[in-house]
Design an enzyme around this catalytic site. Structure first.
Site, PDB file in Angstrom:
ATOM      1  N   TYR A 243       6.464 -12.700   5.103  1.00 16.11           N
ATOM      2  CA  TYR A 243       5.120 -13.117   5.511  1.00 16.11           C
ATOM      3  C   TYR A 243       4.920 -14.617   5.348  1.00 16.11           C
ATOM      4  O   TYR A 243       4.130 -15.220   6.069  1.00 16.11           O
ATOM      5  CB  TYR A 243       4.053 -12.409   4.661  1.00 16.11           C
ATOM      6  CG  TYR A 243       3.628 -11.068   5.171  1.00 16.11           C
ATOM      7  CD1 TYR A 243       4.518 -10.011   5.225  1.00 16.11           C
ATOM      8  CD2 TYR A 243       2.321 -10.853   5.582  1.00 16.11           C
ATOM      9  CE1 TYR A 243       4.113  -8.772   5.673  1.00 16.11           C
ATOM     10  CE2 TYR A 243       1.907  -9.611   6.030  1.00 16.11           C
ATOM     11  CZ  TYR A 243       2.813  -8.584   6.078  1.00 16.11           C
ATOM     12  OH  TYR A 243       2.405  -7.361   6.529  1.00 16.11           O
TER      13      TYR A 243
ATOM     14  N   LYS B  97      16.095  -2.809   0.300  1.00 11.87           N
ATOM     15  CA  LYS B  97      17.111  -2.597   1.334  1.00 11.87           C
ATOM     16  C   LYS B  97      18.331  -3.391   0.868  1.00 11.87           C
ATOM     17  O   LYS B  97      18.878  -4.239   1.584  1.00 11.87           O
ATOM     18  CB  LYS B  97      16.563  -3.083   2.692  1.00 11.87           C
ATOM     19  CG  LYS B  97      17.440  -2.761   3.883  1.00 11.87           C
ATOM     20  CD  LYS B  97      17.400  -1.319   4.322  1.00 11.87           C
ATOM     21  CE  LYS B  97      18.411  -1.084   5.419  1.00 11.87           C
ATOM     22  NZ  LYS B  97      18.536   0.341   5.811  1.00 11.87           N
TER      23      LYS B  97
ATOM     24  N   ASP C 166      14.318   2.834   4.079  1.00  8.65           N
ATOM     25  CA  ASP C 166      14.356   3.834   5.153  1.00  8.65           C
ATOM     26  C   ASP C 166      14.291   5.243   4.564  1.00  8.65           C
ATOM     27  O   ASP C 166      13.553   6.107   5.050  1.00  8.65           O
ATOM     28  CB  ASP C 166      15.582   3.646   6.071  1.00  8.65           C
ATOM     29  CG  ASP C 166      16.885   3.410   5.321  1.00  8.65           C
ATOM     30  OD1 ASP C 166      16.861   3.278   4.072  1.00  8.65           O
ATOM     31  OD2 ASP C 166      17.944   3.374   5.979  1.00  8.65           O
TER      32      ASP C 166
ATOM     33  N   ASP D 183       3.578  -3.075   3.168  1.00  9.91           N
ATOM     34  CA  ASP D 183       2.611  -2.970   4.266  1.00  9.91           C
ATOM     35  C   ASP D 183       2.839  -1.671   5.028  1.00  9.91           C
ATOM     36  O   ASP D 183       1.921  -0.888   5.273  1.00  9.91           O
ATOM     37  CB  ASP D 183       2.778  -4.187   5.192  1.00  9.91           C
ATOM     38  CG  ASP D 183       1.826  -4.151   6.376  1.00  9.91           C
ATOM     39  OD1 ASP D 183       0.645  -3.825   6.170  1.00  9.91           O
ATOM     40  OD2 ASP D 183       2.268  -4.445   7.507  1.00  9.91           O
TER      41      ASP D 183
ATOM     42  N   ASP E 109       0.623   2.189   4.783  1.00  9.32           N
ATOM     43  CA  ASP E 109      -0.016   2.854   5.934  1.00  9.32           C
ATOM     44  C   ASP E 109       0.514   4.282   6.068  1.00  9.32           C
ATOM     45  O   ASP E 109      -0.231   5.214   6.351  1.00  9.32           O
ATOM     46  CB  ASP E 109       0.272   2.103   7.246  1.00  9.32           C
ATOM     47  CG  ASP E 109      -0.895   1.210   7.684  1.00  9.32           C
ATOM     48  OD1 ASP E 109      -1.582   0.665   6.800  1.00  9.32           O
ATOM     49  OD2 ASP E 109      -1.097   1.054   8.902  1.00  9.32           O
TER      50      ASP E 109
HETATM   51  C1  LIG Z   1      -3.736  -7.785   8.999  1.00 11.43           C
HETATM   52  C2  LIG Z   1      -2.459  -7.987   8.260  1.00 11.43           C
HETATM   53  C3  LIG Z   1      -2.241  -9.457   8.026  1.00 11.43           C
HETATM   54  C4  LIG Z   1      -2.385  -7.210   6.938  1.00 11.43           C
HETATM   55  C5  LIG Z   1      -0.984  -7.306   6.350  1.00 11.43           C
HETATM   56  O1  LIG Z   1       0.012  -7.200   7.076  1.00 11.43           O
HETATM   57  O2  LIG Z   1      -0.892  -7.503   5.129  1.00 11.43           O
HETATM   58  C6  LIG Z   1      -2.728  -5.728   7.014  1.00 11.43           C
HETATM   59  O3  LIG Z   1      -1.851  -5.002   7.806  1.00 11.43           O
HETATM   60  C7  LIG Z   1      -2.802  -5.151   5.618  1.00 11.43           C
HETATM   61  O4  LIG Z   1      -2.088  -4.193   5.346  1.00 11.43           O
HETATM   62  O5  LIG Z   1      -3.610  -5.645   4.807  1.00 11.43           O
HETATM   63 MG   LIG Z   2      -1.178  -3.219   6.864  1.00 10.80          MG
END
Ligand SMILES: CC(C)[C@H](C(=O)O)[C@@H](O)C(=O)O
Ligand SMILES: [Mg+2]
Ligand SMILES: NC(=O)c1ccc[n+]([C@@H]2O[C@H](COP(=O)([O-])OP(=O)(O)OC[C@H]3O[C@@H](n4cnc5c(N)ncnc54)[C@H](O)[C@@H]3O)[C@@H](O)[C@H]2O)c1
Length: 354
Positions: A138, A189, A221, A245, A249
């Site tokens: 990042y 990884k 993975d 990240d 999710d």
């Molecule tokens: C919007 C983006 C910059 C952010 C990230 O990748 O950290 C989001 O996906 C999160 O998980 O907070």
């Molecule tokens: Mg995110």
């Protein structure tokens, strides 16, 4: 308790409005909460021409904690990269040194059927994902899009971690594991990437200071696969920025919806930024449809981690449990037999439960 409130874009203002109502109740009941708003992301660009305006920066630096909705949206996707809303979010994380991102994936029993996984796979789930937030691909330099020596355009980002960056997030993760079930899984990884081979080496070294914690390692993975195969094998997971990240999710769906996953992003002194893990959901923005619970639960994390108000945090979490037990559901977690409510309707229910 000075809180900078950054509604952001898309559904941000809708979900933040409900979290503010919850904090208002706590203030009426005696907590010295002060809230002041500022724009971030697309809202920052609209007001001041940049995603992280100076006004916002000053307010956030002076505040004890930051409560954020979400940033981003199609209207801003064509802007130059430094002006995009997401850059504002990365800038505030870096500016406030918020290197430790905690994303708890907890399944409330009432939502066992809202998950796309079988109830027996997810029931009782309680995972804490610790994501490093200010390093990795990042922020690594060099980055960019350029013409190479063959005259062809190419793009590059750099995955990079210094030893001190890995050590400090390791200590946070081991500390959390000590307070939970003393099990920590570090995700890497290391079979391919030097950065994460180094990550693993440092994790093993820090582990010597926490002999009671059982440290395991898993390739990312495999971790992605294990999270849907048998998520309850995990307790605390620690990983870098990009893997965290993605895995967070993924973990959100174990809890029924991304609209349920809160987060805390902390610095060394537990000053924090609190936000739902989801984005600005442009597809449902402005329709009063969003689930505000991840944001309300983020406010509860703020009470716990920055303000040491455990009782108030539990009170908010209990109110969320109660509305779920009462059968209130926003569209994303709706199932037959429950009462479908809007974003503000869910706010009403939580306020009533409080
Ligand atoms: C919007 C983006 C910059 C952010 C990230 O990748 O950290 C989001 O996906 C999160 O998980 O907070
Ligand atoms: Mg995110
Ligand atoms: N922390 C943040 O501010 C953050 C995080 C992720 C994405 N984003 C930004 O948000 C924008 C949209 O990104 P995306 O579509 O990939 O991810 P998203 O999380 O915004 O949406 C993904 C899906 O989940 C749904 N969803 C998300 N939050 C919800 C909620 N509270 N209630 C009900 N449904 C919800 C959305 O409707 C959509 O279908 C992009 O500009 C992205 O950069 C911001």
């Amino acid at each position: 308790m000075k809180i900078a409130v950054l509604p952001g874009d898309g559904i941000g203002p809708e979900i933040i409005a409900q979290a503010k109502r919850v904090l208002d109740v706590l203030r009426q009941d005696g907590l010295p909460i002060e809230m002041e708003e500022a724009p971030l992301g697309g809202a920052g660009y609209d007001a001041y021409g940049v995603p992280y305006p100076e006004f916002t920066q000053k307010l956030c630096r002076e505040a004890d904690a930051v409560l954020l909705g979400a940033v981003g949206g199609p209207a801003y996707d064509k802007l130059d990269r430094p002006l995009r809303p997401e850059r504002g979010l990365l800038a505030i994380r870096k500016d406030l040194n918020l290197f430790a991102n905690l994303r708890p994936a907890i399944l409330y029993p009432e939502l066992a059927n809202a998950s796309t996984l079988k109830p027996e796979v997810v029931s009782g789930l309680d995972i804490m994902i610790v994501r490093e937030l200010t390093g990795d691909i990042y922020f690594g330099q060099p980055r960019g899009i350029a013409v190479n020596e063959l005259g062809e355009r190419e793009a590059f980002n750099t995955m990079r971690y210094s030893e001190s960056e890995i050590r400090r997030i390791a200590h946070v993760a081991f500390g959390i594991a000590m307070k939970r079930n003393k099990k920590l899984c570090s995700v890497d990884k290391a079979n391919v990437l030097e950065t994460t081979e180094f990550w693993k080496e440092i994790m093993i070294d820090v582990a010597k200071e926490y002999p009671q914690v059982e440290l395991s390692h898993m390739y990312v993975d495999n971790a992605a696969m294990q999270l849907v195969r048998n998520p309850k094998q995990f307790d605390v997971m620690v990983t870098g920025n990009i893997f965290g990240d993605i895995l967070s999710d993924e973990a959100s769906m174990l809890t029924g919806s991304i609209g349920m996953l809160p987060s805390a992003s902390l610095d060394q002194n537990n000053k924090g930024l609190y936000e739902p893990s989801h984005g600005s959901a442009p597809d449902i923005a402005g329709k009063n449809l969003a689930n505000p619970l991840a944001t309300i639960l983020s406010a509860a994390m703020m009470l716990r981690y920055t303000f040491n108000q455990e009782a108030a945090a539990v009170r908010v979490e209990d109110a969320v449990k109660k509305v779920l037990a009462q059968g209130y559901r926003t569209a994303d977690i709706f199932e037959a037999g429950c009462e479908k409510v809007t974003c503000s309707g869910m706010g009403d229910a939580v306020v009533a439960a409080l």
